[in-house]
Design an enzyme around this catalytic site. Sequence first.
Site, PDB file in Angstrom:
ATOM      1  CG  ASP A  62      -1.964   1.133   1.168  1.00 28.36           C
ATOM      2  OD1 ASP A  62      -2.242   1.637   0.063  1.00 28.36           O
ATOM      3  OD2 ASP A  62      -2.480   1.512   2.232  1.00 28.36           O
ATOM      4  CG  ASN A 104      -6.052   2.639  12.214  1.00 28.06           C
ATOM      5  OD1 ASN A 104      -6.751   2.715  13.223  1.00 28.06           O
ATOM      6  ND2 ASN A 104      -6.265   1.742  11.253  1.00 28.06           N
ATOM      7  CG  HIS A 105      -2.994   0.672   9.274  1.00 25.67           C
ATOM      8  ND1 HIS A 105      -3.957   1.643   9.122  1.00 25.67           N
ATOM      9  CD2 HIS A 105      -2.150   0.827   8.228  1.00 25.67           C
ATOM     10  CE1 HIS A 105      -3.721   2.348   8.026  1.00 25.67           C
ATOM     11  NE2 HIS A 105      -2.615   1.884   7.488  1.00 25.67           N
ATOM     12  CD  GLN A 169      -2.749  -0.994   4.825  1.00 28.80           C
ATOM     13  OE1 GLN A 169      -3.957  -0.840   4.696  1.00 28.80           O
ATOM     14  NE2 GLN A 169      -1.869  -0.180   4.282  1.00 28.80           N
ATOM     15  NE  ARG A 199      -2.500  12.313   5.187  1.00 26.18           N
ATOM     16  CZ  ARG A 199      -2.878  11.090   4.856  1.00 26.18           C
ATOM     17  NH1 ARG A 199      -2.223  10.038   5.337  1.00 26.18           N
ATOM     18  NH2 ARG A 199      -3.890  10.886   4.067  1.00 26.18           N
ATOM     19  CG  ASP A 201      -2.908   7.188   7.142  1.00 30.85           C
ATOM     20  OD1 ASP A 201      -3.362   7.700   6.110  1.00 30.85           O
ATOM     21  OD2 ASP A 201      -3.038   5.986   7.421  1.00 30.85           O
ATOM     22  CG  LEU A 206      -6.288   6.310  16.449  1.00 28.73           C
ATOM     23  CD1 LEU A 206      -5.548   7.297  17.339  1.00 28.73           C
ATOM     24  CD2 LEU A 206      -5.329   5.631  15.483  1.00 28.73           C
ATOM     25  CD  GLU A 243      -6.556   9.909   5.651  1.00 28.82           C
ATOM     26  OE1 GLU A 243      -6.860   9.611   4.488  1.00 28.82           O
ATOM     27  OE2 GLU A 243      -5.963   9.137   6.431  1.00 28.82           O
TER      28      GLU A 243
END
Length: 550
Positions: A62, A104-105, A169, A199, A201, A206, A243
Amino acid sequence: MTTDVNWWKDAVLYELYVRAFRDADGDGHGDLRGALERLDYVRDLGVDVLWLLPLSPSPLRDDGYDVSDYLSIHPDYGTLDDLRALLDGAHARGLKVITDLVMNHTSSDHPWFQASRRREDGKDDWYVWSDDDTKYAEARVIFTDTESSNWSWDAVRGQYYWHRFFHHQPDLNYDNPDVRATMLDVIRFWLELGVDGFRLDAIPYLYQREGTNCENLTETHAFLKEVRAFVERIKPGAFLLGEVNQWPDDTLPYFGDGFDEIPLLFHFPVMPRLWKALAEGSAEPIRWILERTPAIPPSCQWVVFLRNHDELTLEMVTDEERAFMYAHYAPEPVMRLNVGIRRRLAPLCDFDRPRIELLHSLLMTLPGTPILYYGDEIGMGDDLNLPDRNGVRTPMQWNDSPGAGFSSADVTYAPLLSDPMSGPARVNVAAAERDPESLLNWVRRLIATRKARAALGGGNFAMLPSPDPALAVFLSTSEHDAVVAVHNLAAEPRQTSLAVPALAGRQLRLGFGGRLAQGGTVGQEALADELPVALGAHGYAWWWADGSDA
């Protein structure tokens, strides 16, 4: 806590994909040394901040958003010393640099996940595991084209793991204090190395809680407040851009009280409505979303954009609006991805210069900090033959040589564009710089004009009534400046008179514009009580009031 945030309100960002920008070592991949070589070009655009897409080691399933090591640089891009050199070069040119922080991942290749699936090294619950795949059933699947569930089975552990995006992910478990502490250590590492911010993401996702859609949870806000306080201790006033692809009312809480959470947030829903307004020839979609955008703390700012490295997202539109957008901008299925459109700006405008200029004029006069995506300033196209979002991440076109000035390699990470409308033989920086009327030089003038007006960016904004629904009329004011910007969304000329009551009795002088119809020449002056507007198809004009700073 007080922080001077004026610099980011007046800033313009440039989203730079290192892999695509410039290959200094000839291996076919753009790298940090290559980006360093092109910093003068970025500076000369007039932008203030470089946003670098993910730089960390990754299997690149990704494009780096699947991180496998948070504390290093992907070898294709170079080394930490190369990043330090880029940061030094940027800072010497007055540029700030932010990097993507994927909170997050991780990648399923990350050693943390490999240890967690084997229940080793104290990482047993660093990810979200479950004996069944029925928990959190109210959470939507985001990548609808590739994933049918937010859960995937792991045969090694014998449990399901949670992922809001691709199955490779897995989401980190922020209920684990060790995960939270480790992510703060990651933030410290990059700030102390010299980056000017992040930035952030995918931050709405979360935490997970049963009976919710697992977005925008109280626990998420609590941790982001902890992040903000931590960042302020290390680098006060750092640039933090979140984001949050949500409706404005759901996004608003991420600003916190102005000083305790995220100071800058993308305004996702305004973006598709700019495109819808252009397609309809009506300013109503813009008015509709701005009327539904709540006031934000004065120390905070929306961030606005036309296109970026992802698909043109259509998550925050109605089914009817999405169908309209697909019909107008993505009539072929290959142009669509997930709930969006995987095309660049210039192809979306059919490479029509008036429409491209009009959209940029809207971008620069909307309330918020604007972002430009690399290559859009020269009108680059896309490659729909490439999978996923890769078609909008092709090599930067510097000149018309065989490698387009991007690389000396015979084979590059992605092929150069071959389309005659947008390939490097026709569209490249060297040719644009030789032409004073090129899109590139126009974008430079546009940015310079915006930055010369104190009312734009940090001023007060209002969208004014218009007797003609095709005209989007913006008024921006500050203590010593006032700008009236009028945009004709229609494909036909428009002529009318406007009243600007807030500036009643003041003289307006036309200072910037394009495709001005008869009677609309540069230097025109008129009273704000009755401002004559004469714009050609997709024309635009900016006036400033007498007494404004020149």
